[in-house]
Design a protein around this motif. Structure first.
Motif, PDB file in Angstrom:
ATOM      1  N   LEU A  14       0.829  -1.208   0.000  1.00 33.50           N
ATOM      2  CA  LEU A  14       0.000   0.000   0.000  1.00 33.50           C
ATOM      3  C   LEU A  14       0.865   1.260   0.000  1.00 33.50           C
ATOM      4  O   LEU A  14       0.585   2.226  -0.705  1.00 33.50           O
ATOM      5  CB  LEU A  14      -0.919  -0.016   1.219  1.00 33.50           C
ATOM      6  N   MET A  15       1.947   1.231   0.757  1.00 28.33           N
ATOM      7  CA  MET A  15       2.809   2.407   0.880  1.00 28.33           C
ATOM      8  C   MET A  15       3.618   2.685  -0.398  1.00 28.33           C
ATOM      9  O   MET A  15       4.256   3.723  -0.505  1.00 28.33           O
ATOM     10  CB  MET A  15       3.759   2.244   2.067  1.00 28.33           C
ATOM     11  N   GLN A  16       3.576   1.779  -1.369  1.00 24.26           N
ATOM     12  CA  GLN A  16       4.263   2.011  -2.637  1.00 24.26           C
ATOM     13  C   GLN A  16       3.495   2.991  -3.527  1.00 24.26           C
ATOM     14  O   GLN A  16       4.050   3.544  -4.471  1.00 24.26           O
ATOM     15  CB  GLN A  16       4.468   0.689  -3.392  1.00 24.26           C
ATOM     16  N   PHE A  17       2.216   3.205  -3.220  1.00 25.04           N
ATOM     17  CA  PHE A  17       1.410   4.133  -4.007  1.00 25.04           C
ATOM     18  C   PHE A  17       1.767   5.563  -3.650  1.00 25.04           C
ATOM     19  O   PHE A  17       2.047   5.873  -2.499  1.00 25.04           O
ATOM     20  CB  PHE A  17      -0.083   3.894  -3.762  1.00 25.04           C
ATOM     21  N   SER A  18       1.735   6.430  -4.643  1.00 25.95           N
ATOM     22  CA  SER A  18       2.038   7.836  -4.432  1.00 25.95           C
ATOM     23  C   SER A  18       0.890   8.513  -3.685  1.00 25.95           C
ATOM     24  O   SER A  18      -0.263   8.384  -4.093  1.00 25.95           O
ATOM     25  CB  SER A  18       2.244   8.544  -5.771  1.00 25.95           C
ATOM     26  N   SER A  21      -0.690  11.631  -6.170  1.00 26.58           N
ATOM     27  CA  SER A  21      -1.482  11.532  -7.397  1.00 26.58           C
ATOM     28  C   SER A  21      -2.219  10.201  -7.456  1.00 26.58           C
ATOM     29  O   SER A  21      -1.598   9.139  -7.354  1.00 26.58           O
ATOM     30  CB  SER A  21      -0.572  11.658  -8.620  1.00 26.58           C
ATOM     31  N   ILE A  22      -3.515  10.272  -7.677  1.00 29.06           N
ATOM     32  CA  ILE A  22      -4.298   9.050  -7.841  1.00 29.06           C
ATOM     33  C   ILE A  22      -4.103   8.473  -9.237  1.00 29.06           C
ATOM     34  O   ILE A  22      -4.545   7.371  -9.519  1.00 29.06           O
ATOM     35  CB  ILE A  22      -5.798   9.288  -7.556  1.00 29.06           C
ATOM     36  N   GLN A  23      -3.405   9.212 -10.095  1.00 26.77           N
ATOM     37  CA  GLN A  23      -3.136   8.763 -11.461  1.00 26.77           C
ATOM     38  C   GLN A  23      -1.917   7.848 -11.550  1.00 26.77           C
ATOM     39  O   GLN A  23      -1.623   7.324 -12.615  1.00 26.77           O
ATOM     40  CB  GLN A  23      -2.933   9.980 -12.374  1.00 26.77           C
ATOM     41  N   GLU A  24      -1.211   7.671 -10.440  1.00 21.68           N
ATOM     42  CA  GLU A  24      -0.021   6.816 -10.433  1.00 21.68           C
ATOM     43  C   GLU A  24      -0.360   5.485  -9.788  1.00 21.68           C
ATOM     44  O   GLU A  24      -0.695   5.427  -8.609  1.00 21.68           O
ATOM     45  CB  GLU A  24       1.116   7.483  -9.653  1.00 21.68           C
ATOM     46  N   GLY A  25      -0.250   4.421 -10.578  1.00 19.59           N
ATOM     47  CA  GLY A  25      -0.499   3.090 -10.061  1.00 19.59           C
ATOM     48  C   GLY A  25       0.810   2.350  -9.849  1.00 19.59           C
ATOM     49  O   GLY A  25       1.895   2.904 -10.035  1.00 19.59           O
ATOM     50  N   ILE A  26       0.684   1.086  -9.466  1.00 19.09           N
ATOM     51  CA  ILE A  26       1.862   0.236  -9.324  1.00 19.09           C
ATOM     52  C   ILE A  26       1.579  -1.102  -9.999  1.00 19.09           C
ATOM     53  O   ILE A  26       0.437  -1.435 -10.299  1.00 19.09           O
ATOM     54  CB  ILE A  26       2.259  -0.007  -7.847  1.00 19.09           C
ATOM     55  N   LYS A  27       2.627  -1.866 -10.228  1.00 24.99           N
ATOM     56  CA  LYS A  27       2.519  -3.195 -10.805  1.00 24.99           C
ATOM     57  C   LYS A  27       3.368  -4.126  -9.960  1.00 24.99           C
ATOM     58  O   LYS A  27       4.559  -3.887  -9.757  1.00 24.99           O
ATOM     59  CB  LYS A  27       3.021  -3.172 -12.259  1.00 24.99           C
ATOM     60  N   VAL A  28       2.747  -5.185  -9.440  1.00 25.54           N
ATOM     61  CA  VAL A  28       3.478  -6.231  -8.726  1.00 25.54           C
ATOM     62  C   VAL A  28       3.635  -7.378  -9.719  1.00 25.54           C
ATOM     63  O   VAL A  28       2.655  -8.036 -10.088  1.00 25.54           O
ATOM     64  CB  VAL A  28       2.727  -6.687  -7.452  1.00 25.54           C
ATOM     65  N   HIS A  29       4.844  -7.586 -10.181  1.00 24.85           N
ATOM     66  CA  HIS A  29       5.104  -8.597 -11.202  1.00 24.85           C
ATOM     67  C   HIS A  29       5.011 -10.010 -10.634  1.00 24.85           C
ATOM     68  O   HIS A  29       5.218 -10.223  -9.431  1.00 24.85           O
ATOM     69  CB  HIS A  29       6.481  -8.368 -11.828  1.00 24.85           C
ATOM     70  N   HIS A  52      -5.615  -7.280  -9.255  1.00 22.73           N
ATOM     71  CA  HIS A  52      -4.975  -8.245  -8.341  1.00 22.73           C
ATOM     72  C   HIS A  52      -3.467  -8.084  -8.280  1.00 22.73           C
ATOM     73  O   HIS A  52      -2.821  -8.543  -7.333  1.00 22.73           O
ATOM     74  CB  HIS A  52      -5.342  -9.682  -8.729  1.00 22.73           C
ATOM     75  N   ASP A  53      -2.892  -7.404  -9.271  1.00 22.61           N
ATOM     76  CA  ASP A  53      -1.436  -7.222  -9.304  1.00 22.61           C
ATOM     77  C   ASP A  53      -1.028  -5.754  -9.177  1.00 22.61           C
ATOM     78  O   ASP A  53       0.019  -5.349  -9.631  1.00 22.61           O
ATOM     79  CB  ASP A  53      -0.858  -7.820 -10.593  1.00 22.61           C
ATOM     80  N   GLY A  54      -1.882  -4.981  -8.549  1.00 18.75           N
ATOM     81  CA  GLY A  54      -1.560  -3.568  -8.333  1.00 18.75           C
ATOM     82  C   GLY A  54      -2.625  -2.671  -8.915  1.00 18.75           C
ATOM     83  O   GLY A  54      -3.726  -2.599  -8.407  1.00 18.75           O
ATOM     84  N   GLY A  55      -2.284  -2.008  -9.997  1.00 18.81           N
ATOM     85  CA  GLY A  55      -3.248  -1.098 -10.610  1.00 18.81           C
ATOM     86  C   GLY A  55      -3.293   0.218  -9.854  1.00 18.81           C
ATOM     87  O   GLY A  55      -2.255   0.789  -9.500  1.00 18.81           O
ATOM     88  N   TYR A  56      -4.513   0.660  -9.583  1.00 16.40           N
ATOM     89  CA  TYR A  56      -4.723   1.945  -8.916  1.00 16.40           C
ATOM     90  C   TYR A  56      -5.484   1.746  -7.617  1.00 16.40           C
ATOM     91  O   TYR A  56      -6.192   0.756  -7.441  1.00 16.40           O
ATOM     92  CB  TYR A  56      -5.515   2.892  -9.833  1.00 16.40           C
ATOM     93  N   LEU A  57      -5.327   2.712  -6.727  1.00 14.72           N
ATOM     94  CA  LEU A  57      -6.079   2.675  -5.480  1.00 14.72           C
ATOM     95  C   LEU A  57      -7.552   2.971  -5.750  1.00 14.72           C
ATOM     96  O   LEU A  57      -7.885   3.837  -6.557  1.00 14.72           O
ATOM     97  CB  LEU A  57      -5.544   3.719  -4.502  1.00 14.72           C
ATOM     98  N   THR A  58      -8.412   2.288  -5.049  1.00 15.42           N
ATOM     99  CA  THR A  58      -9.827   2.633  -5.050  1.00 15.42           C
ATOM    100  C   THR A  58     -10.011   3.777  -4.060  1.00 15.42           C
ATOM    101  O   THR A  58      -9.062   4.176  -3.369  1.00 15.42           O
ATOM    102  CB  THR A  58     -10.677   1.429  -4.609  1.00 15.42           C
ATOM    103  N   ASP A  59     -11.222   4.295  -3.958  1.00 23.06           N
ATOM    104  CA  ASP A  59     -11.480   5.343  -2.958  1.00 23.06           C
ATOM    105  C   ASP A  59     -11.135   4.833  -1.563  1.00 23.06           C
ATOM    106  O   ASP A  59     -10.527   5.538  -0.763  1.00 23.06           O
ATOM    107  CB  ASP A  59     -12.942   5.788  -3.003  1.00 23.06           C
TER     108      ASP A  59
END
Length: 79
Positions: A14-18, A21-29, A52-59
């Motif tokens: 969770l802490m890997q998300f910026s 900006s809600i426009q920045e997602g992550i990818k867990v390979h 399931h592998d990251g993407g973007y945060l929901t509200d």
């Protein structure tokens, strides 16, 4: 409630998300550490991220990130 390793890994992902900006997602390979892959899946199952592998945060995920950052800020050593 003690902080389990599973919960720790979920917070870690969770802490890997910026927070900026809600426009920045992550990818867990797929080849990431198994505990991180599972943590991402858990966050998805809980409705905090949109893939399931990251993407973007929901509200709900954005709210969780704000709480996690607030807690780590409170616990950080004073400078």
């Amino acid at each position: 409630m003690p902080l389990s390793q599973t919960l720790y890994e979920e917070i870690r992902v969770l802490m890997q998300f910026s927070p900026d900006s809600i426009q920045e997602g992550i990818k867990v390979h797929n080849d990431a550490a198994p505990e991180l892959v599972q943590a991402a899946q858990n966050l998805f199952d809980k409705g905090l991220i949109d893939r399931h592998d990251g993407g973007y945060l929901t509200d709900r995920g954005q709210e969780a990130l704000q709480h996690a950052r607030a807690l780590t800020g409170l616990l950080a050593p004073a400078e």
